[in-house]
Design an enzyme around this catalytic site. Structure first.
Site, PDB file in Angstrom:
ATOM      1  N   ASP A  37      39.510  50.491  47.776  1.00  0.00           N
ATOM      2  CA  ASP A  37      40.551  49.854  48.611  1.00  0.00           C
ATOM      3  C   ASP A  37      40.477  50.374  50.044  1.00  0.00           C
ATOM      4  O   ASP A  37      41.509  50.648  50.683  1.00  0.00           O
ATOM      5  CB  ASP A  37      41.955  50.070  48.028  1.00  0.00           C
ATOM      6  CG  ASP A  37      42.988  49.112  48.647  1.00  0.00           C
ATOM      7  OD1 ASP A  37      42.585  48.232  49.426  1.00  0.00           O
ATOM      8  OD2 ASP A  37      44.183  49.258  48.339  1.00  0.00           O
ATOM      9  N   ASP A  85      44.479  39.420  47.612  1.00  0.00           N
ATOM     10  CA  ASP A  85      44.767  40.854  47.750  1.00  0.00           C
ATOM     11  C   ASP A  85      45.578  41.163  49.007  1.00  0.00           C
ATOM     12  O   ASP A  85      45.340  40.613  50.071  1.00  0.00           O
ATOM     13  CB  ASP A  85      43.493  41.690  47.784  1.00  0.00           C
ATOM     14  CG  ASP A  85      43.836  43.167  47.855  1.00  0.00           C
ATOM     15  OD1 ASP A  85      44.461  43.665  46.896  1.00  0.00           O
ATOM     16  OD2 ASP A  85      43.538  43.809  48.865  1.00  0.00           O
TER      17      ASP A  85
HETATM   18  O1  DOR Z   1      47.187  49.711  51.180  1.00  0.00           O
HETATM   19  C1  DOR Z   1      46.776  48.577  51.230  1.00  0.00           C
HETATM   20  N1  DOR Z   1      46.168  48.094  52.330  1.00  0.00           N
HETATM   21  N2  DOR Z   1      46.943  47.778  50.171  1.00  0.00           N
HETATM   22  C2  DOR Z   1      46.672  46.499  50.220  1.00  0.00           C
HETATM   23  O2  DOR Z   1      46.885  45.828  49.247  1.00  0.00           O
HETATM   24  C3  DOR Z   1      46.185  45.865  51.470  1.00  0.00           C
HETATM   25  C4  DOR Z   1      45.510  46.835  52.310  1.00  0.00           C
HETATM   26  C5  DOR Z   1      45.255  46.349  53.721  1.00  0.00           C
HETATM   27  O3  DOR Z   1      44.758  45.261  53.889  1.00  0.00           O
HETATM   28  O4  DOR Z   1      45.512  47.133  54.665  1.00  0.00           O
END
Ligand code: DOR
Length: 427
Positions: free
Chosen positions: A304, A151
């Site tokens: 997320d 991810d």
């Molecule tokens: O917006 C995001 N932040 N999308 C991601 O895939 C990673 C994440 C991050 O780790 O800050």
């Protein structure tokens, strides 16, 4: 420790609620009945507020090890407890990356020491998330990886994804995919469309997500692997997933609260609190995500949660990192803007935060019944407030929802029979 919850209300399948008392002992729900009269070490009067199974979030960035100034296992799990979550899954884009059994075991030990709710860590698919060498999937699975993901970045070659899926399937583990074809990103920082034009910023085309999902569902079909798509953001992605499900492919998907509640029109200025990956898309995409959730194409909601410090976000879209926090605002935002607006029902919302993620990943949590793990959250559905990022327990204050009016506030959270959050309920 024996805990007795008095005067709680639980949801019934017919959307009505019913009064109940709940007795908890040794981390388990022992009894749920209209009136329980028993001695307990702790008596909690729920004052006719709702009790739900503890929420589950399979997509959380805890930042530890490596970026403890952004979040730690301790601060992140305390933020989770405040949001009503009792199980969270930690993404592997940390330093070091849990890409070998020694690092993963050290992470599991740290979780044992510091986490106040259950944390299930992912291991990475490729070494150091570089997309170049596959990790020891079977060793990591044996050590205790929840599932496998890179991810933060997409797996760029079909060959790697094919090998990862074969290995994961052989070990009975899902592949959880951040879908982004780098050759189609063009340095984008917002959705490629109305907002990129208006603000004069490079745009991220929808295609970079959907083409990779299209590739991967065929690889999932070929391998039989359980393929789970992270943070779906486009209408084309929803269509590809729907078609794949109809074809009997073992694919599941999640959507974030921000992609359900916001679209690119919310981005009014060069404010990086609206910058995340994938970006806020068009109104048509937002509607397709809601429709996809309602018809079961998208299985559940995940936040997320991605904390960053304010100085990093300050320079605006071109330079700031992608990501916003979500754990402490998820339930009230979804309740206020999806349930109160009658886009969906409270029963559905609770399913998307509990039973659905649990069933998708075969986790023995997310239910409120006798004999189940005592993971639960007590929520005042009538309480309303304004989101104030300065009051967040998370170290991250990066939210686009600062100042928003919300209703439905978690008052107390119990994880495996321990009270891990309590604010506003007297003992
Ligand atoms: O917006 C995001 N932040 N999308 C991601 O895939 C990673 C994440 C991050 O780790 O800050």
């Amino acid at each position: 420790m024996k805990i007795l919850l008095k005067n709680a209300r639980q949801l019934r399948r017919d959307h009505e609620t019913e009064r109940c008392d709940i007795l908890i002992e040794k981390g388990e729900i022992i009894k749920i009945a209209p009136d329980i009269d028993e001695d307990a070490d702790k008596l909690i009067d729920c004052k006719h507020n709702m009790v739900f199974p503890g929420f589950i979030d399979v997509h959380v960035h805890l930042r530890e090890p490596g970026e403890e100034h952004k979040e730690t296992i301790k601060s992140g799990t305390e933020a989770a407890a405040c949001g009503g979550f009792t199980t969270i899954c930690a993404m592997p884009n940390t330093t070091p990356v849990p890409d070998n059994t020694v690092t993963l075991q050290a992470l599991l030990n740290k979780i044992d020491d510091d986490a106040c709710v259950r944390v299930l860590p992912y291991a990475s698919i490729t070494k150091n998330l570089k997309g170049e060498g596959l990790t020891d999937i079977s060793g990591l699975a044996e050590t205790g990886a929840f599932a496998f993901t890179d991810d933060g970045v997409g797996i760029q070659t079909a060959d790697f994804m094919l090998r990862a899926m074969r290995e994961a399937a052989a070990n009975g583990k899902p592949v959880v995919a951040h879908c982004e074809d780098n050759s189609l990103v063009y340095g984008g920082v917002v959705h490629n469309g109305q907002v990129s034009e208006r603000l004069g910023l490079p745009g991220v085309p929808s295609l970079c997500e959907s083409v990779q999902i299209a590739r991967d569902v065929l690889l999932a079909e070929a391998t039989g692997c359980h393929y789970h798509v992270c943070h779906v953001s486009t209408k084309e992605s929803v269509r590809v997933i729907r078609d794949a499900k109809n074809a009997g492919i073992n694919v599941t998907a999640e959507v974030t609260p921000h992609h359900l509640i916001l679209n690119e029109e919310a981005v009014k200025a060069d404010d990086a609190n609206f910058k995340m990956n994938p970006p806020l898309r068009s109104q048509a995409d937002q509607q397709a995500l809601i429709d996809g959730l309602l018809d079961g194409t998208i299985d559940f909601i995940a936040t997320d949660h991605a904390p960053h410090v304010e100085e990093e976000k300050a320079p605006g879209f071109r330079q700031a990192p992608f990501g916003i926090v979500g754990l402490e605002t998820a339930f009230p935002l979804l309740y206020t803007y999806l349930v109160k607006t009658e886009k969906t029902t409270l029963n559905d919302l609770i399913d998307w935060l509990t039973a659905k993620p649990a069933n998708t990943f075969q986790l023995p949590y997310g239910v409120l019944q006798e004999g189940a793990m005592a993971d639960l959250t007590i929520v005042d559905l009538n309480k309303s407030t304004c989101i104030d990022k300065q009051t967040f327990i998370s170290k991250g204050k990066n939210t686009p929802f600062h100042g928003w009016q919300i209703q439905g506030i978690p008052l107390a959270t119990i994880a495996e029979g321990r009270i891990v959050y309590e604010e506003g309920l007297d003992g």
